[in-house]
Design an enzyme around this catalytic site. Structure first.
Site, PDB file in Angstrom:
ATOM      1  N   HIS A 195      17.057 -22.691 -14.380  1.00 41.72           N
ATOM      2  CA  HIS A 195      16.242 -23.232 -13.412  1.00 41.72           C
ATOM      3  C   HIS A 195      15.585 -24.469 -13.576  1.00 41.72           C
ATOM      4  O   HIS A 195      15.250 -25.434 -12.625  1.00 41.72           O
ATOM      5  CB  HIS A 195      15.253 -22.123 -12.909  1.00 41.72           C
ATOM      6  N   ARG A 254      16.863  -5.309 -12.203  1.00 36.87           N
ATOM      7  CA  ARG A 254      17.721  -6.717 -11.834  1.00 36.87           C
ATOM      8  C   ARG A 254      17.387  -8.012 -12.433  1.00 36.87           C
ATOM      9  O   ARG A 254      17.983  -9.034 -12.456  1.00 36.87           O
ATOM     10  CB  ARG A 254      17.212  -6.803 -10.116  1.00 36.87           C
ATOM     11  N   LYS A 271      20.649  -9.869  -1.416  1.00 32.45           N
ATOM     12  CA  LYS A 271      19.388 -10.935  -1.218  1.00 32.45           C
ATOM     13  C   LYS A 271      20.079 -12.002  -0.216  1.00 32.45           C
ATOM     14  O   LYS A 271      21.073 -12.298  -0.627  1.00 32.45           O
ATOM     15  CB  LYS A 271      18.959 -11.423  -2.654  1.00 32.45           C
ATOM     16  N   HIS A 278      18.771 -18.012 -16.742  1.00 31.93           N
ATOM     17  CA  HIS A 278      18.251 -18.635 -15.670  1.00 31.93           C
ATOM     18  C   HIS A 278      16.735 -19.383 -15.813  1.00 31.93           C
ATOM     19  O   HIS A 278      16.643 -20.242 -15.107  1.00 31.93           O
ATOM     20  CB  HIS A 278      17.953 -17.842 -14.418  1.00 31.93           C
ATOM     21  N   ARG A 323      15.724  -8.107  14.549  1.00 28.66           N
ATOM     22  CA  ARG A 323      15.392  -7.159  13.559  1.00 28.66           C
ATOM     23  C   ARG A 323      16.505  -6.738  12.781  1.00 28.66           C
ATOM     24  O   ARG A 323      16.444  -5.654  11.834  1.00 28.66           O
ATOM     25  CB  ARG A 323      14.437  -5.929  13.989  1.00 28.66           C
ATOM     26  N   GLU A 347      28.657 -17.203 -14.406  1.00 25.36           N
ATOM     27  CA  GLU A 347      28.013 -15.967 -13.968  1.00 25.36           C
ATOM     28  C   GLU A 347      28.762 -14.740 -14.526  1.00 25.36           C
ATOM     29  O   GLU A 347      28.156 -13.700 -14.643  1.00 25.36           O
ATOM     30  CB  GLU A 347      27.811 -15.999 -12.411  1.00 25.36           C
ATOM     31  N   HIS A 400      24.382 -25.317 -10.446  1.00 24.05           N
ATOM     32  CA  HIS A 400      23.888 -24.046 -10.693  1.00 24.05           C
ATOM     33  C   HIS A 400      24.319 -23.351 -11.966  1.00 24.05           C
ATOM     34  O   HIS A 400      23.733 -23.085 -13.059  1.00 24.05           O
ATOM     35  CB  HIS A 400      23.394 -22.965  -9.454  1.00 24.05           C
ATOM     36  N   ASN A 426      18.564 -12.455 -14.426  1.00 18.25           N
ATOM     37  CA  ASN A 426      18.248 -14.051 -14.850  1.00 18.25           C
ATOM     38  C   ASN A 426      18.214 -14.300 -16.388  1.00 18.25           C
ATOM     39  O   ASN A 426      17.785 -15.426 -16.478  1.00 18.25           O
ATOM     40  CB  ASN A 426      16.611 -13.859 -14.417  1.00 18.25           C
ATOM     41  N   LYS A 440      27.582  -6.082 -11.584  1.00 19.07           N
ATOM     42  CA  LYS A 440      26.310  -6.241 -10.762  1.00 19.07           C
ATOM     43  C   LYS A 440      25.823  -5.047  -9.748  1.00 19.07           C
ATOM     44  O   LYS A 440      24.831  -4.895  -9.845  1.00 19.07           O
ATOM     45  CB  LYS A 440      26.574  -7.542  -9.974  1.00 19.07           C
ATOM     46  N   GLU A 452      14.448  -5.120  -7.032  1.00 13.42           N
ATOM     47  CA  GLU A 452      13.999  -5.722  -8.123  1.00 13.42           C
ATOM     48  C   GLU A 452      12.288  -5.431  -8.269  1.00 13.42           C
ATOM     49  O   GLU A 452      11.795  -6.015  -8.446  1.00 13.42           O
ATOM     50  CB  GLU A 452      14.021  -7.405  -8.011  1.00 13.42           C
TER      51      GLU A 452
HETATM   52  P1  NAD Z   1      27.858 -23.507  -1.951  1.00 13.23           P
HETATM   53  O1  NAD Z   1      27.896 -22.556  -0.845  1.00 13.23           O
HETATM   54  O2  NAD Z   1      27.309 -24.779  -1.537  1.00 13.23           O
HETATM   55  O3  NAD Z   1      29.587 -24.112  -1.943  1.00 13.23           O
HETATM   56  C1  NAD Z   1      29.832 -25.044  -3.080  1.00 13.23           C
HETATM   57  C2  NAD Z   1      30.788 -26.282  -2.316  1.00 13.23           C
HETATM   58  O4  NAD Z   1      31.898 -25.699  -2.202  1.00 13.23           O
HETATM   59  C3  NAD Z   1      29.899 -26.681  -1.107  1.00 13.23           C
HETATM   60  O5  NAD Z   1      30.588 -27.647  -0.750  1.00 13.23           O
HETATM   61  C4  NAD Z   1      31.333 -25.791   0.131  1.00 13.23           C
HETATM   62  O6  NAD Z   1      31.518 -26.516   1.242  1.00 13.23           O
HETATM   63  C5  NAD Z   1      32.355 -25.750  -0.902  1.00 13.23           C
HETATM   64  N1  NAD Z   1      33.501 -24.561  -0.661  1.00 13.23           N
HETATM   65  C6  NAD Z   1      33.112 -23.392  -0.307  1.00 13.23           C
HETATM   66  N2  NAD Z   1      34.336 -22.717  -0.536  1.00 13.23           N
HETATM   67  C7  NAD Z   1      35.346 -23.713  -1.031  1.00 13.23           C
HETATM   68  C8  NAD Z   1      36.621 -23.337  -0.779  1.00 13.23           C
HETATM   69  N3  NAD Z   1      37.341 -22.180  -0.925  1.00 13.23           N
HETATM   70  N4  NAD Z   1      37.444 -24.338  -0.913  1.00 13.23           N
HETATM   71  C9  NAD Z   1      36.902 -25.528  -1.232  1.00 13.23           C
HETATM   72  N5  NAD Z   1      35.423 -25.910  -1.040  1.00 13.23           N
HETATM   73  C10 NAD Z   1      34.715 -24.794  -0.942  1.00 13.23           C
HETATM   74  O7  NAD Z   1      27.338 -23.103  -3.248  1.00 13.23           O
HETATM   75  P2  NAD Z   1      27.656 -21.928  -4.261  1.00 13.23           P
HETATM   76  O8  NAD Z   1      27.779 -22.100  -5.384  1.00 13.23           O
HETATM   77  O9  NAD Z   1      28.916 -20.910  -3.642  1.00 13.23           O
HETATM   78  O10 NAD Z   1      26.462 -21.142  -3.858  1.00 13.23           O
HETATM   79  C11 NAD Z   1      25.091 -21.567  -4.428  1.00 13.23           C
HETATM   80  C12 NAD Z   1      24.019 -20.876  -3.477  1.00 13.23           C
HETATM   81  O11 NAD Z   1      23.959 -19.415  -3.840  1.00 13.23           O
HETATM   82  C13 NAD Z   1      22.727 -21.334  -3.791  1.00 13.23           C
HETATM   83  O12 NAD Z   1      21.847 -21.748  -2.669  1.00 13.23           O
HETATM   84  C14 NAD Z   1      21.912 -20.173  -4.520  1.00 13.23           C
HETATM   85  O13 NAD Z   1      20.690 -20.230  -4.324  1.00 13.23           O
HETATM   86  C15 NAD Z   1      22.960 -19.076  -3.835  1.00 13.23           C
HETATM   87  N6  NAD Z   1      22.588 -17.711  -4.937  1.00 13.23           N
HETATM   88  C16 NAD Z   1      22.410 -16.710  -4.134  1.00 13.23           C
HETATM   89  C17 NAD Z   1      22.501 -15.523  -4.810  1.00 13.23           C
HETATM   90  C18 NAD Z   1      22.001 -14.076  -4.048  1.00 13.23           C
HETATM   91  O14 NAD Z   1      21.950 -13.133  -4.542  1.00 13.23           O
HETATM   92  N7  NAD Z   1      21.957 -14.193  -2.720  1.00 13.23           N
HETATM   93  C19 NAD Z   1      22.862 -15.426  -6.045  1.00 13.23           C
HETATM   94  C20 NAD Z   1      23.225 -16.690  -6.633  1.00 13.23           C
HETATM   95  C21 NAD Z   1      23.110 -17.894  -6.059  1.00 13.23           C
HETATM   96 MG    MG Z   2      22.493 -17.599 -10.709  1.00 15.02          MG
END
Ligand code: NAD
Ligand code: MG
Length: 382
Positions: free
Chosen positions: A268, A257, A156, A264, A134, A198, A282, A261, A240, A250
């Site tokens: 998306h 919040r 999130k 987006h 939990r 972003e 993304h 988007n 943010k 949200e």
């Molecule tokens: P990711 O976590 O897949 O990282 C991208 C790539 O970079 C991966 O292959 C990873 O292994 C590599 N990597 C990470 N750090 C590295 C480093 N320092 N050096 C070399 N390689 C490295 O992708 P991302 O773009 O960081 O995140 C995307 C995800 O975030 C999506 O799933 C999205 O839904 C989520 N997201 C969540 C929120 C939220 O509020 N929770 C907001 C935006 C996005």
């Molecule tokens: Mg985004």
């Protein structure tokens, strides 16, 4: 916290962004080489000197040793769970595996889960932390620019399902976020650019001085200048944090919040069409979407053509995709519209868009006619 940080004797003082919520408050600490000072930075907030680090195999080899060393120096006992890199790890199967290992390790209510990695690791580890027993304490150590400016702040967490992205999740605020800009040195340039979108987005939503700062310093951020990166992360996180502090879950129907988007709805739809397999990141979809949101706003008579031109010029100058023709793909306007209609932000059967009255003046709008969206997509070459 300030005295702790002074004691670090870091070359440059870390920047701090406080995140203040109704019943929770934490700091985002931004600076170089924070991993090696993790024990000093985290000890004040950890309930126990026991942590489990969740990371992906890419980040494991690049940055985990520094973090483990930093934790060990402060007598913090750390174990590690490694997941495969990429969006494919945000699944129920991987969630089951990670939570199974946590339970097998005998975690206690005070054992902190640390996410070391990009948004994928943050979302998966955060959801595992939110739900295991939990709710276990949670720390974010984001290693992508996207995660440092966006996903690690705001609470999130979640995983994907066959019905769509991020459909199983929880709000779970971290105890602390450490954004170590030194980790960005190993990040591929394409990923840096994607995260940068972003940052631009934050400025365009509600911080025109951030957008001006981007115009002056964006190139340095992409070129890996550590101080510019730290400043960009600080400004985007501060933005943010203010939005999230105002609308933690949200719940506001308009603005709040939901403004995050911007870009987006189009973004998306493009991502959904390309299937999340790396053809379009993304942030690249967001870059395209930001311009399309400005174009839509202009077509609705809400915003000046000069602002559309200024946003387009900035993104283009930094090599971000801004036109659909920049992608090696052909798109169907009808299919993109269908994705938008399926987007979870759709309420009462109408498309919900974030539009702008100018740079830094975003608002939510539910009166965008499908026909206008179709027209804009066709004009883009769909
Ligand atoms: P990711 O976590 O897949 O990282 C991208 C790539 O970079 C991966 O292959 C990873 O292994 C590599 N990597 C990470 N750090 C590295 C480093 N320092 N050096 C070399 N390689 C490295 O992708 P991302 O773009 O960081 O995140 C995307 C995800 O975030 C999506 O799933 C999205 O839904 C989520 N997201 C969540 C929120 C939220 O509020 N929770 C907001 C935006 C996005
Ligand atoms: Mg985004």
């Amino acid at each position: 916290a300030a005295t702790v940080i002074n004691a670090l004797a870091l070359g440059r003082q870390p920047r701090l962004v406080p995140v203040t919520l109704d019943r929770w408050q934490y700091d985002v600490t931004i600076g170089e080489d924070l991993l090696r000072h993790a024990a000093v930075l985290l000890s004040p907030v950890l309930p126990q000197k026991r942590v489990v680090v969740v990371t992906d195999s890419t980040v494991e080899s690049l940055h985990l040793p520094h973090l483990l060393q930093g934790l060990a120096e402060g007598g913090i006992e750390a174990r590690t769970i490694v997941v495969p890199p990429g969006e494919g790890s945000k699944t129920l199967a991987e969630y089951e595996r990670v939570t199974g290992i946590l339970l097998e390790m005998g975690v206690e209510r005070g054992t902190t889960v640390i996410a070391l990695g990009g948004g994928v690791v943050g979302d998966l580890a955060g959801f595992a932390a939110a739900t295991t027993m939990r709710g276990l304490p949670f720390v974010q150590i984001p290693t992508t620019l996207l995660a440092q400016v966006d996903s690690s702040v705001g609470g999130k967490t979640g995983i994907n399902t066959p019905f769509g992205k991020n459909l199983l999740g929880a709000f779970h605020q971290p105890l602390a976020v450490l954004a170590d800009t030194a980790t960005l040195a190993t990040l591929p340039r394409r990923e840096i650019r994607a995260g940068y979108a972003e940052i631009v987005k934050a400025g365009l939503i509600g911080d025109p001085t951030l957008f001006e700062w981007c115009e002056a310093n964006g190139q340095a951020v992409l070129d890996g200048d550590a101080d510019s990166q730290a400043e960009a992360v600080r400004r985007a996180c501060a933005f943010k944090a203010a939005v999230v502090g105002d609308d933690e879950r949200e719940e506001r129907k308009s603005d709040g919040r939901a403004l995050l988007n911007l870009g987006h709805t189009f973004g998306h739809a493009l991502e959904a069409e390309l299937g999340y397999d790396g053809r379009l990141l993304h942030g690249e979809a967001v870059s395209l979407g930001l311009r399309l949101a400005f174009v839509t706003s202009e077509r609705m008579g809400l915003c000046d053509g000069a602002d559309v031109a200024r946003v387009t010029a900035h993104l283009e100058r930094l090599g971000m995709p801004v036109h659909l023709r920049d992608l090696d793909q052909t798109f169907s306007a009808e299919r993109l519209l269908a994705h938008m209609q399926r987007d979870k932000k759709m309420r009462d059967g109408r498309l919900s868009f974030v539009l702008v009255r100018g740079i830094g003046q975003a608002f939510t709008c539910r009166d965008v006619p499908d026909s206008l969206v179709r027209e804009i997509l066709l004009a883009e070459g769909c």
